[in-house]
Design a protein around this motif. Structure first.
Motif, PDB file in Angstrom:
ATOM      1  N   THR A  59       0.811  -1.214   0.000  1.00 32.05           N
ATOM      2  CA  THR A  59       0.000   0.000   0.000  1.00 32.05           C
ATOM      3  C   THR A  59       0.850   1.272   0.000  1.00 32.05           C
ATOM      4  N   ARG A  63       4.073   3.559  -4.825  1.00 29.83           N
ATOM      5  CA  ARG A  63       3.782   2.545  -5.839  1.00 29.83           C
ATOM      6  C   ARG A  63       2.795   3.039  -6.898  1.00 29.83           C
ATOM      7  N   VAL A  64       2.235   4.222  -6.711  1.00 27.72           N
ATOM      8  CA  VAL A  64       1.345   4.769  -7.735  1.00 27.72           C
ATOM      9  C   VAL A  64       2.083   4.926  -9.061  1.00 27.72           C
ATOM     10  N   ALA A  67       1.867   1.643 -10.982  1.00 29.51           N
ATOM     11  CA  ALA A  67       0.560   1.023 -11.163  1.00 29.51           C
ATOM     12  C   ALA A  67       0.240   0.739 -12.626  1.00 29.51           C
ATOM     13  N   ASP A 116      -8.816   2.240  -9.637  1.00 30.95           N
ATOM     14  CA  ASP A 116      -8.665   2.045  -8.193  1.00 30.95           C
ATOM     15  C   ASP A 116      -7.342   2.611  -7.664  1.00 30.95           C
ATOM     16  N   TRP A 117      -6.265   2.496  -8.441  1.00 29.83           N
ATOM     17  CA  TRP A 117      -4.961   2.927  -7.936  1.00 29.83           C
ATOM     18  C   TRP A 117      -4.855   4.440  -7.807  1.00 29.83           C
TER      19      TRP A 117
END
Length: 336
Positions: A59, A63-64, A67, A116-117
């Motif tokens: 989470t 990490r976006v 994605a 969602d990301w």
């Protein structure tokens, strides 16, 4: 193909900037596009970065950038707020992104619903941006800070070289020589991309951002009301691997046999004009050693020196270019 139509006022305002935040983003794109080992010169850095990434929770906000790869909304990599910002300055600009800008960009890029990301940025942008900013600083310290001094030296050389070209030959000449995948015909800058997009920019500013982590690619940011930003590959990515790939062994290196290993290394590095400090950082040599080699190469007539503002930039003379071509197996085109 991306075609950016630029009026004369925008072209005349062409400027150059570095961006640690854009380096972070393109570094993640390299990791995303290459799930196995990256090719030289990114291999060592990528292995280190993946070890750092493996220690982050699934989470983790940073990490976006992994994605989906590009395209990302522009607010995740804002236009650099100055010509030579530190990451802290860029992260502060990201934190301060207005909520209406975030939502407008998301709605324009995903009119049928945000994936969602990106949902945290749609639902509650302010805390999401603050969490991302903190995570970016942590990622930088763990994954990029050890490489940054040499990267920054190479980027400074690139900016100095391009700024000199801009000042002496003008923006048209600079844009015509930007990169093999960027094509300039008066008024239109075309970037080789797998999709078609046309943009008209009037009375804005063109900002060029050289990147070590570009991986040979080009990117642009168009949502800023005053700036069109275009990134391109900076010369000098070899410093990530500590030197050039495939350098001949000492017994078979004809250039080193003639000049000595140190001077041969410096001469090869000058296919990209550089300062003494930039060469020292990129090659891992003491500045005094580089200075001694440069003095000998200038005296021999294979290297030229010229003053650009307060700094001295070294590059190949035609004789140095010819020497590399004769002894290194293939012709080398020196940068102006």
């Amino acid at each position: 193909m991306i075609r950016i139509r630029l009026d004369d006022a925008t072209v005349a305002r062409t400027r150059i900037a570095v961006s640690p935040l854009w380096e972070i983003q393109t570094g993640f794109w390299l990791l995303h596009r290459n799930p196995d080992d990256l090719p030289w010169p990114y291999t060592d850095w990528a292995r280190h970065a993946r070890r750092v990434l493996a220690g982050l929770p699934r989470t983790a906000p940073v990490r976006v950038y992994l994605a989906s790869g590009p395209p990302l909304p522009d607010f995740l990599s804002p236009v650099p707020p100055s010509a030579t910002p530190g990451l802290t300055e860029e992260v502060a600009a990201l934190r301060d992104t207005p909520v209406e800008v975030v939502r407008a960009q998301l709605a324009r890029q995903w009119p049928d619903g945000v994936p969602d990301w990106l949902r945290p940025y749609a639902d509650d942008p302010v805390p999401a941006l603050h969490r991302l900013a903190d995570d970016l600083l942590g990622w930088w310290d763990a994954a990029l800070a050890p490489w940054w001094p040499a990267m920054r030296a190479a980027l400074d050389e690139e900016v100095l070289h391009r700024a000199h070209a801009l000042a002496t030959a003008g923006p048209d000449a600079l844009l015509a020589d930007l990169h093999e995948r960027a094509h300039w015909e008066r008024g239109v800058l075309s970037l080789d991309k797998p999709w078609d997009y046309d943009l008209a920019a009037a009375d804005r500013r063109l900002l060029l951002i050289p990147l070590i982590f570009s991986g040979g690619g080009l990117a642009c940011s168009t949502d800023h009301p005053e700036v069109i930003a275009v990134s391109y590959p900076a010369r000098g990515a070899a410093l990530l691997a500590g030197g050039p790939a495939g350098a001949p062994a000492s017994g078979t290196d004809r250039l080193a046999l003639l000049l000595g290993r140190g001077r041969a290394t410096v001469l090869r590095a000058l296919v990209r004009p550089a300062t003494t400090a930039g060469l020292a950082a990129a090659l891992g040599l003491a500045p005094s050693t580089v200075s001694e080699h440069l003095a000998a190469l200038v005296a021999a007539g294979v290297v030229q020196r010229r003053r650009v503002g307060r700094r001295v930039l070294y590059g190949l003379e035609p004789a140095g270019n010819a020497l590399l071509g004769l002894l290194c197996g293939e012709p080398v085109r020196a940068s102006a």
